[in-house]
Design a protein around this motif. Sequence first.
Motif, PDB file in Angstrom:
ATOM      1  N   LYS A 710       0.420   0.874  -4.222  1.00 34.06           N
ATOM      2  CA  LYS A 710       1.112   1.797  -3.079  1.00 34.06           C
ATOM      3  C   LYS A 710       0.116   2.007  -1.881  1.00 34.06           C
ATOM      4  CE  LYS A 710       3.656   5.029  -6.264  1.00 34.06           C
ATOM      5  NZ  LYS A 710       3.861   6.256  -6.881  1.00 34.06           N
ATOM      6  N   ASP A 711      -1.253   1.464  -2.094  1.00 34.87           N
ATOM      7  CA  ASP A 711      -2.049   1.392  -1.020  1.00 34.87           C
ATOM      8  C   ASP A 711      -2.097   0.012  -0.245  1.00 34.87           C
ATOM      9  OD1 ASP A 711      -4.555   3.643  -2.811  1.00 34.87           O
ATOM     10  OD2 ASP A 711      -2.829   4.071  -1.570  1.00 34.87           O
ATOM     11  N   PHE A 712      -1.405  -0.829  -0.676  1.00 33.99           N
ATOM     12  CA  PHE A 712      -1.660  -2.324  -0.011  1.00 33.99           C
ATOM     13  C   PHE A 712      -1.429  -2.230   1.443  1.00 33.99           C
ATOM     14  CE2 PHE A 712      -1.549  -6.778   0.014  1.00 33.99           C
ATOM     15  CZ  PHE A 712      -0.673  -7.177   1.025  1.00 33.99           C
ATOM     16  N   GLN A 713      -0.781  -1.490   2.053  1.00 38.99           N
ATOM     17  CA  GLN A 713      -0.485  -1.614   3.734  1.00 38.99           C
ATOM     18  C   GLN A 713      -2.166  -1.258   4.331  1.00 38.99           C
ATOM     19  OE1 GLN A 713       1.982  -3.289   5.288  1.00 38.99           O
ATOM     20  NE2 GLN A 713       0.797  -3.129   6.868  1.00 38.99           N
ATOM     21  N   TRP A 714      -2.429  -0.015   3.550  1.00 43.98           N
ATOM     22  CA  TRP A 714      -3.699   0.152   4.303  1.00 43.98           C
ATOM     23  C   TRP A 714      -4.852  -0.602   4.027  1.00 43.98           C
ATOM     24  CZ3 TRP A 714      -8.530   1.806   1.985  1.00 43.98           C
ATOM     25  CH2 TRP A 714      -9.256   2.673   2.989  1.00 43.98           C
ATOM     26  N   VAL A 715      -4.789  -0.967   2.776  1.00 46.58           N
ATOM     27  CA  VAL A 715      -6.016  -1.921   2.208  1.00 46.58           C
ATOM     28  C   VAL A 715      -5.956  -3.240   3.123  1.00 46.58           C
ATOM     29  CG1 VAL A 715      -6.777  -3.570   0.378  1.00 46.58           C
ATOM     30  CG2 VAL A 715      -6.154  -0.995  -0.125  1.00 46.58           C
ATOM     31  N   GLN A 716      -4.837  -3.791   3.520  1.00 43.59           N
ATOM     32  CA  GLN A 716      -4.526  -5.043   4.221  1.00 43.59           C
ATOM     33  C   GLN A 716      -5.018  -4.559   5.753  1.00 43.59           C
ATOM     34  OE1 GLN A 716      -1.088  -7.896   4.534  1.00 43.59           O
ATOM     35  NE2 GLN A 716      -0.448  -6.241   5.708  1.00 43.59           N
ATOM     36  N   ASN A 717      -4.970  -3.490   6.199  1.00 45.79           N
ATOM     37  CA  ASN A 717      -5.319  -3.258   7.500  1.00 45.79           C
ATOM     38  C   ASN A 717      -6.664  -2.942   7.638  1.00 45.79           C
ATOM     39  OD1 ASN A 717      -2.604  -3.196   8.487  1.00 45.79           O
ATOM     40  ND2 ASN A 717      -2.245  -1.209   8.454  1.00 45.79           N
TER      41      ASN A 717
END
Length: 872
Positions: A710-717
């Motif tokens: 659920k945190d992938f988008q934030w981790v990617q950025n």
Amino acid sequence: MNIRWIRIYHLVYIFGESLSLYMDIPQCQVNNRYGIFRGCNLTGIPLVQTDIGILDLGSNYILEINASSFPFLEKLFKLQIDSQKNEKLTIRNHSFRNLPGLIELDLSYNRMLILDSEAFAGLSYLQNLLLYYNNLTGSILENDYFKDLKSLEYLDLSSNAISYLKPNPLFYYLHNFHLLTLKYNHISRICEGDLHSFERKMFTVMDLSNNRLHESGPDVWKSCGKPFRNIQFDTLLLGSNGLNVDSLQSITSALNGTKIMHLKLAHHIMGASFGFHNLKDPDNTTFTALVNSDLQILDISDGSIFSLNPYTFANLSQLLLLNLAENKINRINMYAFHGLNSLLHLNLSNNLLGELYEYTFDGLPNVIHIYLQQNHIGAIRDAAFKQLTKLELLDLQDNAIKQIRFCEQINYVQVMYIGRNRLKAVGQTYVNTTYFDATQNNLENLGELYWLSNIPQIKGIILNQNRLSYCYPFFNISKTNSLIYLDLSENMIQLIWEKGQCLDVFHHLSRLKVLILYGNHFAFIPDGIFNGLSSLKNLNLSHNSLTYISNGIFPLSLEKLDLSNNQLLSPSPELFTSIQSLDITKNNFICDCTLVSFIMWLNETNTTLLGSPNDIYCMFPTNFLYQPLHKLNVDGCDEDLVLLPLRFSLFVFTTLIIAISVTSTIVYNHFRGTCFGLFRRITTSVLGGPKSEGSLEMHQYDAYLCYSKKDFQWVQNSFLENLDSHYCERNRFHLCFEERDFVPGEDHIMNIRQAIWNSRKTICIVSKHFLKDGWCIEAFNCAQSRYFTELKDVLIMVVVGTLSSFQLKRYEPIRAFVQRSQYMKWPEDSQDVDWFLGRLSYKILKEQNVKKQAKVTKIASTLELRAVATVS
């Protein structure tokens, strides 16, 4: 009644003092008329002096006491033969004939006590007889063992095997007997005629609690008549007898007409409790039979009463105190208290009340004290207390109250406790009280004090442990206010004074005598802040961070000052010229020649110094660390030649340091992101760009990035775009993460383990989603297992968001990590992100061994076993 209680307290005091006197006396000998032979493996009575006053023979192996056991001990007034280690203790006839002055005899805690019929012969002055825990039966009262105890006042037969009560007629002649304890026995019923020998006696206390009175059903009690006929009680204890509404109603019928001042029924099983309906709550018939008992105190606390029904206490017109605490009361019906016209004290604390209505306290015209603490009260109707015209104390602590508009309808109350609630503001509510306690609420505006001080009746205000951090007063404090006591401790008033707000807060409190300001993070005291406190006697400034206080800041009227637990360096004696009592312990005194005048003042002053002199010690220089000031030799300091130049030099140096520090801090705070970027560019240009820290050795990846999906988008950025070389060529690291590098179709736990062991480091990004993801916790557990296996710092924990220490420590592997290592926290300010990523990069590249400890080995074994079990 009062005379009897005075006599009891007097005896307790005498024996308590006696006990405290011989507690430190060596065992197995007589010292100053006190013989302590407890636990000395005696089988008989030792030889003692004839003037002995107290003799303790407890915890020995004495089998028998007979007429020749004791020599003539005329002055012995207390004897203990308790807790013998044999199977039984036998007391023969006339065993105590040589102890004519004995006042207290303790034979308790013997496994089996055997008494001859004349065992207590000759004890005509005995007042207290302790026979508890002796496996005695009802025959102890039925026979004439006590016929010679003419002065007996107190008999303790608790925790025996007594199943019936039929006292011997000899009790007619024991005119001083008024205290009987029968708790923890097997008494199930008492019928008319059983207590015939107690008739016309006035018992100060009869304790029948923790028996089996519930075993006799209502029909049995109805057939038993009135067993307490012609007996009076100051206090009758019937609690912990398993009494429900029906059994209690039967017992009160048996008490009909018996005069009782205080009836205690706690603990009971009356009431439906919360969510149940199989047991009844008391109703208007439960206490009807006590109408002629002149009852003044009724204690029915510690039960399961859920609802107070109408007219439940209507027949108790003389009741002065009603204790309903520690039940499950959630509903108070209309007319519940009708009939209690004389009631003065009502205790409803520790219940489940949520609302108070206009009718809740109807029928209490004379009540003066109401205790409602530790409920769940959130809603109070404005007129809830309006009819209570004689109310003096209202305790609403530990509830969920958010506003106090109901106070405006209260006629007057001397003391109001409303601490530990949810107040955020007083809201210009007129609180008609003398003493207002709002401890541990959420008040933030010190301006509330300006409003409260203007209420004419208020003399004491307590606002400690709130959140006072700003001040917007809407009123000026009247010069005619009556405030005498003010407690503002454990707030954040330093933040208010730093902004220059409300520096006149004390200027019109000319009658104030006590001001408590400890724990407010004070680094300085503004000049003139105490102006106007012309009557102040007691000032508490302890537990702050004061390093310097200017002369003349304290009112001349001040007598007692507490400056303990601050950081005072070199205080001037002129500060304390008018002080009579001073606590200046646990400060950071600099012990050089600048402190000479203060040290001399300490040694010569008439001011009472509170606390231990050893707690007034040096903190600098290190060779004087914790050296008490009164032990320092100051003969080597010439104050004229050394003291003044050193003071000036210290002032100039300190001023420069403070100016540079403040300026540097402000510049760094506003431009720290720019500073860090500049630093990076300089180091890169000087060192020729980032250098690789060697090869990957045997590792395929620099780091495995573990996070919730659920945190992938934030981790990617935030991480991948700034660290992973596949996202940008300027990035230095080859990272492993699930979406790209896990082998499809392979067991998930095996993917995790391979990623961890094929990477130099594991970075766990702990968020709220991470803590709810079982795979993430398992990965953390596996990474920590590798940490303990290799004894290298291979696990990096990054906390994201507002996670408290409590939330982290709920999970055992995370708790184990936090207890031994420091974790990183994602910065809240965006200008700190570059610095954070630089620090993270350093931790990825850095190789660090960890020290192996026994506790670490134990945790490692546990985690390894769990990891193996999971894989299996």
